[in-house]
Design an enzyme around this catalytic site. Structure first.
Site, PDB file in Angstrom:
ATOM      1  N   HIS A 138       0.836  -1.195   0.000  1.00  0.00           N
ATOM      2  CA  HIS A 138       0.000   0.000   0.000  1.00  0.00           C
ATOM      3  C   HIS A 138       0.875   1.252   0.000  1.00  0.00           C
ATOM      4  O   HIS A 138       2.088   1.173   0.166  1.00  0.00           O
ATOM      5  CB  HIS A 138      -0.921   0.017   1.227  1.00  0.00           C
ATOM      6  CG  HIS A 138      -2.060  -0.946   1.124  1.00  0.00           C
ATOM      7  ND1 HIS A 138      -1.928  -2.275   1.436  1.00  0.00           N
ATOM      8  CD2 HIS A 138      -3.353  -0.771   0.730  1.00  0.00           C
ATOM      9  CE1 HIS A 138      -3.095  -2.883   1.246  1.00  0.00           C
ATOM     10  NE2 HIS A 138      -3.964  -1.995   0.815  1.00  0.00           N
ATOM     11  N   LYS A 142      -0.138   4.462   4.790  1.00  0.00           N
ATOM     12  CA  LYS A 142      -0.994   3.479   5.475  1.00  0.00           C
ATOM     13  C   LYS A 142      -0.340   3.042   6.776  1.00  0.00           C
ATOM     14  O   LYS A 142       0.854   2.719   6.816  1.00  0.00           O
ATOM     15  CB  LYS A 142      -1.248   2.271   4.582  1.00  0.00           C
ATOM     16  CG  LYS A 142      -2.270   1.297   5.173  1.00  0.00           C
ATOM     17  CD  LYS A 142      -2.683   0.250   4.153  1.00  0.00           C
ATOM     18  CE  LYS A 142      -3.684  -0.727   4.736  1.00  0.00           C
ATOM     19  NZ  LYS A 142      -4.947  -0.073   5.132  1.00  0.00           N
TER      20      LYS A 142
END
Length: 245
Positions: A138, A142
Site C-alpha cells: 500500500h 498506510k
C-alpha cells in the site's frame, strides 16, 4: 432513487463515494466528518441518518459507536467500510445487527471479494504441505499492517483449511512452520492496494492476486453494497452476500 448518507465524507474514500454514487443509481443527500458537516448541511450522524435511506461509513474506529447508534435510532441500514477495527468494534457491530441490517467488509472491491472466494476454494482442495503466504503493498501513509484485506484473505485460506486464522505470522525469523499462514507488508509511493496469495508446494506454485488501480473501485463496491442492503432484513452481511458467493 436510494438516498445515501456518507459518514467520513471528507476522507479520500468518502469523497470517492460521493463521486460515483449517481452513476450507479444512488443519490448522496449529504455527509459529515469529525469536523461536522461536509455536504448537505447536516450537523451530526443523527440528522444525516434521519434524511437517508442507507448510510456508508468510511470514517475512523472511534466514531463507530456514534454511527451505529444513529443508524439504530432511525432504523437505517449501514455499510461499514472503516478499517482498523478491533474485537470490541466487531462486538458492537454484532449487537447492532440484531436491530438493523449491517454490511461490513475489510475491502469493498468486487474483485477482491471474488479473490477471497478463490483463495478459500484453493486452500480447501490443497493439502497442508502447501505453504500459504499473503503479500500486500500500500501507499506510504498506510498505518496498519498487515492490511485488513490481507487478513481477510488469510482468514479465507484458513477457513478453506477448516480452522480459524491464528495470530498472523509476520516478519518471521528462521524455518517456516508447517500449516502457518504468513504475511508480508510493503509500503511505498501511492499504491492504492496490491494483494497476492501464494500457495507453494514442492515443484509448483499458485499465485492469486489483485491490483487496485484506483480507489474508485472501493467506492463503487460500497455504493453497490448500499443499494443492495437498502430494504434487506435485519442481520449482518458481507460483500460475499452481495455477490452471491
Amino acid at each position: 432513487m436510494t438516498k445515501i448518507g456518507i459518514l467520513g465524507a471528507a476522507g479520500r474514500m468518502g469523497r470517492a463515494v460521493a463521486e460515483v454514487a449517481a452513476e450507479l443509481g444512488g443519490e448522496v443527500v449529504g455527509g459529515i466528518d469529525r469536523q461536522g458537516a461536509v455536504m448537505g448541511g447536516f450537523s451530526d450522524a443523527n440528522t444525516l441518518a434521519d434524511a437517508s435511506d442507507v448510510l456508508i461509513d468510511f470514517s475512523v474506529p472511534n466514531a463507530l459507536t456514534d454511527h451505529l447508534d444513529a443508524a439504530r435510532r432511525y432504523g437505517r441500514p449501514l455499510v461499514v467500510g472503516t478499517t482498523g477495527l478491533g474485537e470490541e468494534h466487531q462486538a458492537l457491530i454484532d449487537t447492532a445487527a440484531t436491530q438493523i441490517a449491517v454490511l461490513q467488509s475489510a475491502n469493498m472491491s468486487l474483485g477482491v471479494n471474488v479473490l477471497a472466494a478463490l483463495v478459500e476454494q484453493a486452500a480447501a482442495r490443497l493439502g497442508p504441505d502447501w505453504d500459504i503466504e499473503v503479500v500486500e503493498m500500500h501507499h506510504r501513509h498506510k498505518v496498519d499492517a498487515p492490511s485488513g484485506t490481507a487478513l481477510m484473505l488469510g482468514r479465507a485460506a484458513a477457513q478453506g483449511r477448516g480452522h480459524a486464522l491464528d495470530a498472523p505470522v509476520h516478519d518471521r525469523n528462521g524455518k517456516r512452520v508447517e500449516g502457518t499462514i504468513g504475511f508480508a507488508s510493503l509500503r511505498g509511493g501511492s499504491v492504492a492496494g496490491d494483494h497476492m496469495v501464494v500457495l507453494a508446494s514442492e515443484g509448483e506454485r499458485i499465485e492469486l492476486g489483485h491490483r487496485a488501480e484506483s480507489r474508485a473501485i472501493f467506492a463503487r463496491g460500497a455504493v453497490k453494497a448500499a443499494l443492495w442492503l437498502s430494504g434487506r432484513p435485519v442481520g449482518r452481511y458481507t460483500m460475499a452476500d452481495v455477490l452471491s458467493l
